[in-house]
Design a protein around this motif. Structure first.
Motif, PDB file in Angstrom:
ATOM      1  N   PRO A  69       2.665  13.813   1.236  1.00 12.30           N
ATOM      2  CA  PRO A  69       3.979  14.290   0.769  1.00 12.30           C
ATOM      3  C   PRO A  69       5.142  13.757   1.607  1.00 12.30           C
ATOM      4  N   GLU A  70       4.958  13.661   2.921  1.00  9.30           N
ATOM      5  CA  GLU A  70       6.007  13.098   3.770  1.00  9.30           C
ATOM      6  C   GLU A  70       6.211  11.617   3.450  1.00  9.30           C
ATOM      7  N   LEU A  71       5.120  10.940   3.189  1.00 13.22           N
ATOM      8  CA  LEU A  71       5.201   9.524   2.837  1.00 13.22           C
ATOM      9  C   LEU A  71       5.946   9.326   1.524  1.00 13.22           C
ATOM     10  N   ILE A  72       5.680  10.200   0.553  1.00 16.22           N
ATOM     11  CA  ILE A  72       6.370  10.123  -0.738  1.00 16.22           C
ATOM     12  C   ILE A  72       7.866  10.346  -0.558  1.00 16.22           C
ATOM     13  N   LEU A  73       8.225  11.345   0.256  1.00 13.31           N
ATOM     14  CA  LEU A  73       9.638  11.621   0.512  1.00 13.31           C
ATOM     15  C   LEU A  73      10.309  10.426   1.181  1.00 13.31           C
ATOM     16  N   TYR A  74       9.610   9.804   2.111  1.00 11.90           N
ATOM     17  CA  TYR A  74      10.128   8.600   2.780  1.00 11.90           C
ATOM     18  C   TYR A  74      10.373   7.501   1.756  1.00 11.90           C
ATOM     19  N   ALA A  75       9.411   7.301   0.858  1.00 13.43           N
ATOM     20  CA  ALA A  75       9.520   6.241  -0.151  1.00 13.43           C
ATOM     21  C   ALA A  75      10.695   6.492  -1.096  1.00 13.43           C
ATOM     22  N   VAL A  76      10.941   7.739  -1.438  1.00 13.65           N
ATOM     23  CA  VAL A  76      12.067   8.089  -2.316  1.00 13.65           C
ATOM     24  C   VAL A  76      13.386   7.807  -1.596  1.00 13.65           C
ATOM     25  N   ARG A  77      13.468   8.235  -0.332  1.00 11.26           N
ATOM     26  CA  ARG A  77      14.698   8.055   0.426  1.00 11.26           C
ATOM     27  C   ARG A  77      15.033   6.583   0.627  1.00 11.26           C
ATOM     28  N   LYS A  78      14.015   5.737   0.756  1.00 14.43           N
ATOM     29  CA  LYS A  78      14.219   4.310   0.987  1.00 14.43           C
ATOM     30  C   LYS A  78      14.369   3.519  -0.309  1.00 14.43           C
ATOM     31  N   GLY A  79      14.271   4.206  -1.451  1.00 14.68           N
ATOM     32  CA  GLY A  79      14.405   3.514  -2.732  1.00 14.68           C
ATOM     33  C   GLY A  79      13.175   2.724  -3.133  1.00 14.68           C
ATOM     34  N   ILE A  80      12.061   2.954  -2.452  1.00 11.20           N
ATOM     35  CA  ILE A  80      10.816   2.248  -2.778  1.00 11.20           C
ATOM     36  C   ILE A  80      10.281   2.728  -4.109  1.00 11.20           C
ATOM     37  N   ILE A  81      10.393   4.035  -4.355  1.00  9.37           N
ATOM     38  CA  ILE A  81      10.076   4.612  -5.665  1.00  9.37           C
ATOM     39  C   ILE A  81      11.259   5.453  -6.097  1.00  9.37           C
ATOM     40  N   SER A  82      11.377   5.675  -7.404  1.00 12.87           N
ATOM     41  CA  SER A  82      12.515   6.459  -7.906  1.00 12.87           C
ATOM     42  C   SER A  82      12.101   7.890  -8.151  1.00 12.87           C
ATOM     43  N   LYS A 106       2.899   4.276  12.079  1.00 15.37           N
ATOM     44  CA  LYS A 106       4.113   3.497  12.344  1.00 15.37           C
ATOM     45  C   LYS A 106       5.378   4.237  11.928  1.00 15.37           C
ATOM     46  N   LEU A 107       5.288   5.003  10.843  1.00 17.01           N
ATOM     47  CA  LEU A 107       6.458   5.709  10.333  1.00 17.01           C
ATOM     48  C   LEU A 107       6.584   7.116  10.905  1.00 17.01           C
ATOM     49  N   ASN A 108       5.640   7.478  11.747  1.00 23.13           N
ATOM     50  CA  ASN A 108       5.615   8.813  12.349  1.00 23.13           C
ATOM     51  C   ASN A 108       5.588   9.901  11.279  1.00 23.13           C
ATOM     52  N   LEU A 109       4.740   9.674  10.283  1.00 19.77           N
ATOM     53  CA  LEU A 109       4.550  10.647   9.219  1.00 19.77           C
ATOM     54  C   LEU A 109       3.154  11.240   9.344  1.00 19.77           C
ATOM     55  N   GLU A 145      -7.835   2.339   3.439  1.00 12.53           N
ATOM     56  CA  GLU A 145      -7.775   3.545   4.276  1.00 12.53           C
ATOM     57  C   GLU A 145      -7.185   3.215   5.648  1.00 12.53           C
ATOM     58  N   THR A 146      -7.552   2.042   6.181  1.00 16.19           N
ATOM     59  CA  THR A 146      -7.013   1.623   7.483  1.00 16.19           C
ATOM     60  C   THR A 146      -5.512   1.384   7.400  1.00 16.19           C
ATOM     61  N   HIS A 147      -5.092   0.679   6.344  1.00 14.92           N
ATOM     62  CA  HIS A 147      -3.651   0.447   6.154  1.00 14.92           C
ATOM     63  C   HIS A 147      -2.910   1.769   6.037  1.00 14.92           C
ATOM     64  N   ARG A 148      -3.468   2.684   5.284  1.00 19.73           N
ATOM     65  CA  ARG A 148      -2.814   3.978   5.075  1.00 19.73           C
ATOM     66  C   ARG A 148      -2.643   4.727   6.393  1.00 19.73           C
ATOM     67  N   THR A 149      -3.658   4.705   7.225  1.00 17.56           N
ATOM     68  CA  THR A 149      -3.579   5.346   8.545  1.00 17.56           C
ATOM     69  C   THR A 149      -2.505   4.704   9.402  1.00 17.56           C
ATOM     70  N   HIS A 150      -2.470   3.368   9.420  1.00 14.71           N
ATOM     71  CA  HIS A 150      -1.486   2.659  10.240  1.00 14.71           C
ATOM     72  C   HIS A 150      -0.064   2.891   9.734  1.00 14.71           C
ATOM     73  N   ILE A 151       0.105   2.988   8.424  1.00 12.44           N
ATOM     74  CA  ILE A 151       1.430   3.257   7.851  1.00 12.44           C
ATOM     75  C   ILE A 151       1.960   4.602   8.344  1.00 12.44           C
ATOM     76  N   LEU A 152       1.132   5.619   8.258  1.00  8.48           N
ATOM     77  CA  LEU A 152       1.551   6.954   8.709  1.00  8.48           C
ATOM     78  C   LEU A 152       1.901   6.941  10.194  1.00  8.48           C
ATOM     79  N   VAL A 167       0.840  -1.204   0.000  1.00 12.88           N
ATOM     80  CA  VAL A 167       0.000   0.000   0.000  1.00 12.88           C
ATOM     81  C   VAL A 167       0.870   1.248   0.000  1.00 12.88           C
ATOM     82  N   LEU A 168       1.922   1.236   0.800  1.00 11.01           N
ATOM     83  CA  LEU A 168       2.840   2.365   0.874  1.00 11.01           C
ATOM     84  C   LEU A 168       3.370   2.721  -0.505  1.00 11.01           C
ATOM     85  N   GLN A 169       3.863   1.726  -1.247  1.00 13.11           N
ATOM     86  CA  GLN A 169       4.437   2.023  -2.555  1.00 13.11           C
ATOM     87  C   GLN A 169       3.397   2.600  -3.500  1.00 13.11           C
ATOM     88  N   LEU A 170       2.220   2.022  -3.536  1.00 11.64           N
ATOM     89  CA  LEU A 170       1.195   2.474  -4.480  1.00 11.64           C
ATOM     90  C   LEU A 170       0.707   3.878  -4.149  1.00 11.64           C
TER      91      LEU A 170
END
Length: 219
Positions: free
Chosen positions: A206-219, A199-202, A190-197, A165-168
């Motif tokens: 936009p913060e989630l996207i930046l996290y994904a870029v930094r971790k190499g999940i998306i380019s 757990k990652l303290n986001l 929606e529940t997964h998305r809430t839990h992701i934010l 879910v995070l990547q998509l």
């Protein structure tokens, strides 16, 4: 009949499946490998990789870390279950230790940097087919061994589904799109998305996207 069987065994070539979302890179790797191996396919995203691997059952799968729809690390985790006999070699631009650690934790047998693929990849495939692990000399093996020992003690922060879910979401997919792709209800996404934010303290997409870029999940 016995003579024919021996001849077939000696001439058998390893079957390779390639996954890279950059068509020029994929074409170059195919050209590099086609004389020695049988290329059974080239795909451009992680989900297509899993589907194709289940169908083709290749001896070796070459995959990148940053790929659309399903990144290479998550794809590798699924491939370990779906095609456990296939060897996984990451061919990527990412040289930082955390990427290497996650790749091997996900089931990699080899790790090659794209900038040295021309000189290393064939040898890496041979090593892996012989039951060895291959790590590009550009990454210090002594450092890798220490990092892997630490990494083994920690489980992933997010569940497999949450990482999907995070990547998509980071790729800009709407909750409805994610639900359709993963065959989930909108409420579950929606529940997964809430839990992701949480757990990652986001606190925002936009913060989630930046996290994904930094971790190499998306380019």
């Amino acid at each position: 009949m016995a003579v024919v069987a021996v001849k077939m065994t000696q001439s058998k070539r390893a079957r390779i499946l390639l996954a890279d979302d950059h068509s020029l890179v994929a074409a170059g790797l195919c050209k590099l490998l086609e004389e020695e191996f049988d290329l059974v396919g080239a795909v451009g995203d992680g989900r297509a990789l899993v589907v194709t691997a289940k169908r083709e059952r290749p001896d070796v799968i070459l995959l990148d870390i940053s790929m659309p729809l399903l990144n290479g690390v998550e794809a590798a985790r699924q491939l370990q279950v779906a095609v456990p006999a296939s060897k996984l070699i990451f061919v990527t631009v990412h040289s930082d230790s955390p990427y290497v650690v996650e790749a091997f934790r996900a089931g990699a047998s080899g790790y090659v940097l794209k900038r040295s693929a021309a000189s290393e990849l064939v040898a890496a495939i041979r090593d892996v087919l012989n039951g060895n692990l291959y790590v590009t000399p550009l990454i210090a093996k002594s450092a890798l061994e220490g990092i892997l020992k630490v990494a083994e003690k920690r489980g992933p922060l997010l569940s497999t589904r949450q990482r999907e879910v995070l990547q998509l979401v980071a790729e800009g997919k709407s909750n409805k799109d994610v639900a359709n792709l993963l065959n989930l209800s909108l409420y579950t996404v929606e529940t997964h998305r809430t839990h992701i934010l949480q757990k990652l303290n986001l606190h925002s997409v936009p913060e989630l996207i930046l996290y994904a870029v930094r971790k190499g999940i998306i380019s």
